[in-house]
Design a protein around this motif. Sequence first.
Motif, mmCIF file in Angstrom:
data_model
loop_
_atom_site.group_PDB
_atom_site.id
_atom_site.type_symbol
_atom_site.label_atom_id
_atom_site.label_comp_id
_atom_site.label_asym_id
_atom_site.label_seq_id
_atom_site.Cartn_x
_atom_site.Cartn_y
_atom_site.Cartn_z
ATOM 1 N N HIS A 24 118.742 -50.871 32.194
ATOM 2 C CA HIS A 24 119.179 -49.556 32.662
ATOM 3 C C HIS A 24 120.654 -49.284 32.349
ATOM 4 O O HIS A 24 121.523 -49.604 33.165
ATOM 5 C CB HIS A 24 118.964 -49.443 34.172
ATOM 6 C CG HIS A 24 117.621 -49.921 34.613
ATOM 7 N ND1 HIS A 24 116.475 -49.194 34.426
ATOM 8 C CD2 HIS A 24 117.243 -51.077 35.203
ATOM 9 C CE1 HIS A 24 115.445 -49.868 34.894
ATOM 10 N NE2 HIS A 24 115.886 -51.019 35.366
ATOM 11 N N PRO A 25 120.979 -48.688 31.181
ATOM 12 C CA PRO A 25 122.348 -48.211 30.970
ATOM 13 C C PRO A 25 122.653 -47.138 32.013
ATOM 14 O O PRO A 25 121.769 -46.375 32.409
ATOM 15 C CB PRO A 25 122.305 -47.618 29.564
ATOM 16 C CG PRO A 25 121.050 -48.135 28.945
ATOM 17 C CD PRO A 25 120.101 -48.428 30.047
ATOM 18 N N HIS A 26 123.911 -47.077 32.437
ATOM 19 C CA HIS A 26 124.232 -46.302 33.631
ATOM 20 C C HIS A 26 125.686 -45.836 33.569
ATOM 21 O O HIS A 26 126.579 -46.627 33.287
ATOM 22 C CB HIS A 26 124.022 -47.257 34.816
ATOM 23 C CG HIS A 26 124.230 -46.666 36.157
ATOM 24 N ND1 HIS A 26 124.008 -47.384 37.293
ATOM 25 C CD2 HIS A 26 124.636 -45.475 36.576
ATOM 26 C CE1 HIS A 26 124.260 -46.660 38.346
ATOM 27 N NE2 HIS A 26 124.649 -45.480 37.927
ATOM 28 N N ALA A 27 125.921 -44.562 33.838
ATOM 29 C CA ALA A 27 127.273 -44.021 34.006
ATOM 30 C C ALA A 27 127.382 -43.472 35.420
ATOM 31 O O ALA A 27 126.491 -42.759 35.886
ATOM 32 C CB ALA A 27 127.556 -42.919 32.995
ATOM 33 N N ARG A 28 128.459 -43.840 36.123
ATOM 34 C CA ARG A 28 128.624 -43.441 37.527
ATOM 35 C C ARG A 28 130.046 -42.959 37.767
ATOM 36 O O ARG A 28 131.002 -43.506 37.237
ATOM 37 C CB ARG A 28 128.353 -44.624 38.448
ATOM 38 C CG ARG A 28 128.729 -44.365 39.895
ATOM 39 C CD ARG A 28 128.477 -45.544 40.785
ATOM 40 N NE ARG A 28 127.096 -45.492 41.213
ATOM 41 C CZ ARG A 28 126.603 -46.207 42.216
ATOM 42 N NH1 ARG A 28 127.349 -47.048 42.875
ATOM 43 N NH2 ARG A 28 125.338 -46.090 42.546
ATOM 44 N N CYS A 29 130.150 -41.948 38.634
ATOM 45 C CA CYS A 29 131.446 -41.500 39.146
ATOM 46 C C CYS A 29 131.454 -41.756 40.651
ATOM 47 O O CYS A 29 130.526 -41.347 41.352
ATOM 48 C CB CYS A 29 131.642 -40.016 38.859
ATOM 49 S SG CYS A 29 133.194 -39.373 39.519
ATOM 50 N N THR A 30 132.473 -42.447 41.130
ATOM 51 C CA THR A 30 132.628 -42.733 42.554
ATOM 52 C C THR A 30 133.942 -42.129 43.027
ATOM 53 O O THR A 30 135.003 -42.426 42.481
ATOM 54 C CB THR A 30 132.643 -44.253 42.820
ATOM 55 O OG1 THR A 30 131.448 -44.831 42.289
ATOM 56 C CG2 THR A 30 132.747 -44.549 44.308
#
Length: 111
Positions: A24-30
């Motif tokens: 699962h490639p994944h881009a996240r903003c926190t």
Amino acid sequence: MSCLSLLVAMSLHVGLAGDYNGIHPHARCTIDNTIAGVYYNSESNIGVYIGQKFEMPFDSELEVGLVTGYTGEKVVPMMRITRNNWYFAPSYEVEPDNNWGVTIGYEFKLY
């Protein structure tokens, strides 16, 4: 400073009958405790989510929110518990038999 993280997760689906994607490639903003992201999900679809994370005992976190990209509904609830890059999430499959299971995974942060 950017809110962006780039990650790759590997997962195992326990208690489910289907054949699921485990990378699962994944881009996240926190920002503070709010999370939003996009990833390649277990059904080999692009999922988009938004949610909140909460601190828990034993250096773990609870993430809850809403996500798209799964069979059955346009938007479904999501929940996972994370600790030391490991995560555990309840899982449900509509096909073939409406089964409940658990997804166990490990997530690598690339950036």
